[in-house]
Design a protein around this motif. Structure first.
Motif, PDB file in Angstrom:
ATOM      1  N   LYS A  77      -4.563   5.676  -7.075  1.00 20.69           N
ATOM      2  CA  LYS A  77      -4.012   6.578  -6.074  1.00 20.69           C
ATOM      3  C   LYS A  77      -2.503   6.737  -6.233  1.00 20.69           C
ATOM      4  CE  LYS A  77      -7.498   5.630  -2.541  1.00 20.69           C
ATOM      5  NZ  LYS A  77      -7.739   5.111  -1.179  1.00 20.69           N
ATOM      6  N   ALA A  78      -1.858   5.661  -6.732  1.00 19.57           N
ATOM      7  CA  ALA A  78      -0.412   5.734  -6.904  1.00 19.57           C
ATOM      8  C   ALA A  78      -0.029   6.515  -8.148  1.00 19.57           C
ATOM      9  CB  ALA A  78       0.181   4.328  -6.997  1.00 19.57           C
ATOM     10  N   VAL A  87      -4.614   1.014  -8.932  1.00 19.84           N
ATOM     11  CA  VAL A  87      -3.434   1.781  -8.565  1.00 19.84           C
ATOM     12  C   VAL A  87      -3.623   3.250  -8.920  1.00 19.84           C
ATOM     13  CG1 VAL A  87      -1.782  -0.099  -8.644  1.00 19.84           C
ATOM     14  CG2 VAL A  87      -2.290   1.124 -10.730  1.00 19.84           C
ATOM     15  N   LYS A 129       0.827  -1.205   0.000  1.00 17.59           N
ATOM     16  CA  LYS A 129       0.000   0.000   0.000  1.00 17.59           C
ATOM     17  C   LYS A 129       0.864   1.258   0.000  1.00 17.59           C
ATOM     18  CE  LYS A 129      -3.974   2.068   2.403  1.00 17.59           C
ATOM     19  NZ  LYS A 129      -3.406   3.410   2.685  1.00 17.59           N
ATOM     20  N   SER A 130       1.901   1.269   0.841  1.00 19.33           N
ATOM     21  CA  SER A 130       2.802   2.416   0.911  1.00 19.33           C
ATOM     22  C   SER A 130       3.553   2.605  -0.396  1.00 19.33           C
ATOM     23  CB  SER A 130       3.788   2.237   2.066  1.00 19.33           C
ATOM     24  OG  SER A 130       4.714   3.298   2.105  1.00 19.33           O
ATOM     25  N   ASN A 157      -0.528   9.511  -9.504  1.00 23.77           N
ATOM     26  CA  ASN A 157      -1.041  10.859  -9.277  1.00 23.77           C
ATOM     27  C   ASN A 157      -0.088  11.935  -9.770  1.00 23.77           C
ATOM     28  OD1 ASN A 157       0.969  10.551  -7.456  1.00 23.77           O
ATOM     29  ND2 ASN A 157      -0.300  10.710  -5.623  1.00 23.77           N
ATOM     30  N   GLU A 174       0.958   3.970  -3.058  1.00 21.61           N
ATOM     31  CA  GLU A 174       0.429   5.316  -2.812  1.00 21.61           C
ATOM     32  C   GLU A 174       1.507   6.389  -2.854  1.00 21.61           C
ATOM     33  OE1 GLU A 174      -1.731   5.223   0.830  1.00 21.61           O
ATOM     34  OE2 GLU A 174      -3.502   4.285  -0.076  1.00 21.61           O
ATOM     35  N   ASP A 175       2.731   6.029  -2.424  1.00 21.08           N
ATOM     36  CA  ASP A 175       3.808   7.020  -2.357  1.00 21.08           C
ATOM     37  C   ASP A 175       4.798   6.917  -3.509  1.00 21.08           C
ATOM     38  OD1 ASP A 175       2.691   8.024  -0.028  1.00 21.08           O
ATOM     39  OD2 ASP A 175       3.826   6.645   1.239  1.00 21.08           O
ATOM     40  N   ASN A 176       4.525   6.030  -4.467  1.00 20.77           N
ATOM     41  CA  ASN A 176       5.320   5.942  -5.708  1.00 20.77           C
ATOM     42  C   ASN A 176       6.797   5.667  -5.473  1.00 20.77           C
ATOM     43  OD1 ASN A 176       3.203   6.687  -7.808  1.00 20.77           O
ATOM     44  ND2 ASN A 176       3.062   8.421  -6.408  1.00 20.77           N
TER      45      ASN A 176
END
Length: 228
Positions: free
Chosen positions: A166-167, A164, A17-18, A169, A21-23
């Motif tokens: 959210k990732a 994905v 997840k990290s 972005n 979301e944080d690429n």
């Protein structure tokens, strides 16, 4: 262009997840410090001093660290997985982030990632299944990247990038979808100078950052076909 697998379980905790979301992707052993300029000998000494891993027992750990810090390159591909999906990304440069500490549960050794999409585990081929079962924290796909069949999986799966979002972005690109469609179709080879090819590849790499899911997948497909 190379392909790598990075494990996403650190100290028994999933980092998928990290990462999405944080690429980024990352590996443990944060107390080693910045590895950008570290030689193999320096790494061996650091592993013994800070983790008690003597040289003759640190082979797999050392290999994983060296692959992550020095074996990967900007523009290579990486895959991670959870229980159901394999996620495919375009790698960036190595960096060390100790802004919140260097404890073993934190990820300081990082590489930025532009996530391209996901593929159900049941749809990947036997070569990729073998890669995803590698015991090392970092492993390299030793066959030609075309054998991974990533472009077919991403193009053929209509839900490839659905979860994905959210990732993905980063900023949109001005590249035209129809141009990418043309590049991914089969055509008779034409005489194109190297500078034009390099410019076209750069446009495709920018398209990987688009918010348009279809555009990202088309760009990824075009780049993978070019890599053949």
């Amino acid at each position: 262009m190379n392909l790598f697998y990075v494990q996403s379980i650190v100290d028994g905790v999933s980092k998928v997840k990290s990462f999405l979301e944080d690429n980024y992707i990352g590996i443990p052993w944060s107390a080693l410090g910045d590895l950008e300029q570290a030689s193999s000998e320096e790494l061996r000494e650091l592993l013994e001093q800070r983790y008690g891993l003597v040289a003759d027992k640190s082979g797999e750990v050392l290999q994983s660290i060296q692959l992550f810090a020095h074996g990967m390159s900007d523009g290579d591909y990486v895959v991670i997985k959870d229980e159901d999906w394999m996620y495919v990304g375009d790698l960036g440069d190595y960096y060390y982030d100790d802004s919140i500490g260097t404890s073993d549960d934190l990820i300081c050794h990082r590489r930025g990632v532009t996530w391209l999409g996901r593929v159900p585990l049941e749809e990947i081929n036997e070569h990729m299944l073998t890669l995803l079962h590698e015991p090392n924290v970092v492993a390299q796909f030793m066959l030609p990247v075309t054998q991974a069949r990533l472009e077919q999986a991403l193009r053929g799966n209509s839900d490839a990038t659905g979860t994905v979002e959210k990732a993905l972005n980063q900023g949109a690109t001005s590249a035209e979808p129809e141009l990418l469609k043309t590049l991914t179709e089969d055509h008779t080879p034409a005489r194109v100078d190297q500078s034009t090819i390099e410019a076209a590849v750069q446009v495709l790499k920018e398209a990987l950052k688009s918010k348009d899911e279809r555009l990202r997948v088309q760009a990824a497909t075009a780049i993978l076909q070019y890599a053949k």
